[in-house]
Design an enzyme around this catalytic site. Structure first.
Site, PDB file in Angstrom:
ATOM      1  N   ARG A  70       0.838  -1.191   0.000  1.00  0.00           N
ATOM      2  CA  ARG A  70       0.000   0.000   0.000  1.00  0.00           C
ATOM      3  C   ARG A  70       0.878   1.248   0.000  1.00  0.00           C
ATOM      4  O   ARG A  70       2.021   1.238   0.449  1.00  0.00           O
ATOM      5  CB  ARG A  70      -0.930   0.023   1.211  1.00  0.00           C
ATOM      6  CG  ARG A  70      -0.202   0.093   2.570  1.00  0.00           C
ATOM      7  CD  ARG A  70      -0.166   1.510   3.101  1.00  0.00           C
ATOM      8  NE  ARG A  70       0.550   1.613   4.371  1.00  0.00           N
ATOM      9  CZ  ARG A  70       1.795   2.036   4.486  1.00  0.00           C
ATOM     10  NH1 ARG A  70       2.491   2.334   3.404  1.00  0.00           N
ATOM     11  NH2 ARG A  70       2.387   2.151   5.669  1.00  0.00           N
ATOM     12  N   GLU A 166       9.063   0.742   3.334  1.00  0.00           N
ATOM     13  CA  GLU A 166       9.053  -0.098   4.529  1.00  0.00           C
ATOM     14  C   GLU A 166       8.599  -1.501   4.138  1.00  0.00           C
ATOM     15  O   GLU A 166       7.529  -1.676   3.557  1.00  0.00           O
ATOM     16  CB  GLU A 166       8.120   0.452   5.600  1.00  0.00           C
ATOM     17  CG  GLU A 166       8.161  -0.400   6.867  1.00  0.00           C
ATOM     18  CD  GLU A 166       7.130   0.003   7.902  1.00  0.00           C
ATOM     19  OE1 GLU A 166       7.520   0.305   9.038  1.00  0.00           O
ATOM     20  OE2 GLU A 166       5.928   0.002   7.570  1.00  0.00           O
ATOM     21  N   ALA A 178      -1.643  -9.762  14.435  1.00  0.00           N
ATOM     22  CA  ALA A 178      -1.585  -8.322  14.182  1.00  0.00           C
ATOM     23  C   ALA A 178      -2.895  -7.810  13.591  1.00  0.00           C
ATOM     24  O   ALA A 178      -3.344  -6.699  13.905  1.00  0.00           O
ATOM     25  CB  ALA A 178      -0.424  -8.006  13.246  1.00  0.00           C
TER      26      ALA A 178
END
Length: 259
Positions: A70, A166, A178
């Site tokens: 994303r 990242e 998560a």
């Protein structure tokens, strides 16, 4: 990054809005800024796709379960700029926000997460800027994942730019935990009851135990080995002839940031 101008109008100190042409210019500059990060993200995705295809075609084991990616939305990016009180110009945003583009690689086992990090970090055009190893040192709430800021070159018609992306490496169990944690924090607007936090920590411990047990079973099937800690295996037989570079300490690649 263009922002509304302020000026005095008559005796009142009123904001002066951007003109339509200035708004279009600001929009175009912002879109180009995010476009560069999208291209950097796509470069990383291509590298991962090549590795996955190689494992599928040439070896009998594929460590990559799935990949997601994303680029931060404009609203999300602006909110982060305001929260961190960063100067609203592109140079400052580039310097202080390194997770505008993100790729998440979900692996079968902990050793796979470290292996894939090594394979990417070893590529000549990749620069590892920062690493946060939450697998070796989980967060207090139990969160585990290996985070790395990888800088990759992107070649535009105007020349080369280096884009930070990242990349998160985690197991299926870590990813499931998560995802649940994110939903709980969203539901309670980050004010999660203490008993739920305790349950989340217990669930994280259970997920970590599951990772260890499943990897041990995997190695018993494919060869003998004893698991010792995060990403380290003693006396293990390689599960395939897949390329597996010797894993140097992460500190050799980049500074490990504190949580």
């Amino acid at each position: 990054m263009a922002t509304p101008r302020s000026a005095a109008a008559d005796s009142d100190d009123l904001p002066v809005l951007l003109s339509p042409s200035e708004l279009r210019t600001a929009r175009d500059e912002f879109q180009q800024f995010l476009m560069e990060y999208r291209f950097g993200m796509q470069e990383i995705e291509t590298k991962i796709a090549i590795l996955r295809d190689e494992f599928l075609q040439l070896h009998d084991y594929n460590p990559i379960e799935h990949v997601s990616s994303r680029v931060k939305s404009p609203d999300s990016l602006v909110d982060k700029i305001r929260r961190r009180e960063i100067s609203q110009d592109f140079a400052s945003v580039r310097e202080h926000i390194t997770d505008i583009a993100g790729v998440r690689i979900t692996c079968s086992f902990v050793t796979d997460a470290y292996r894939l990090f090594d394979l990417l970090a070893a590529q000549d055009d990749i620069t590892v800027l920062h690493v946060k190893d939450y697998i070796a040192e989980p967060k207090a709430n139990g969160y585990k994942s290996l985070h790395a800021i990888l800088q990759v070159p992107v070649f535009l018609s105007t020349g080369r730019i280096d884009v930070p992306v990242e990349v998160q490496f985690r197991t299926i169990a870590m990813d499931f935990w998560a995802s649940l944690e994110h939903k709980i924090y969203y539901k309670y607007d980050r004010r999660v009851p203490a008993e739920l936090l305790d349950d989340l920590k217990d669930a994280a411990d259970t997920a970590a135990e599951l990772d260890t047990r499943m990897e041990r079973l995997h190695r018993e099937i494919r060869g003998s080995g004893e698991i010792r800690g995060s990403g380290e295996v003693r006396g293990a037989v390689e599960e395939s002839d897949a390329p597996r570079p010797a894993r140097p300490p992460i500190l050799r690649h980049a500074p490990v940031l504190d949580a």
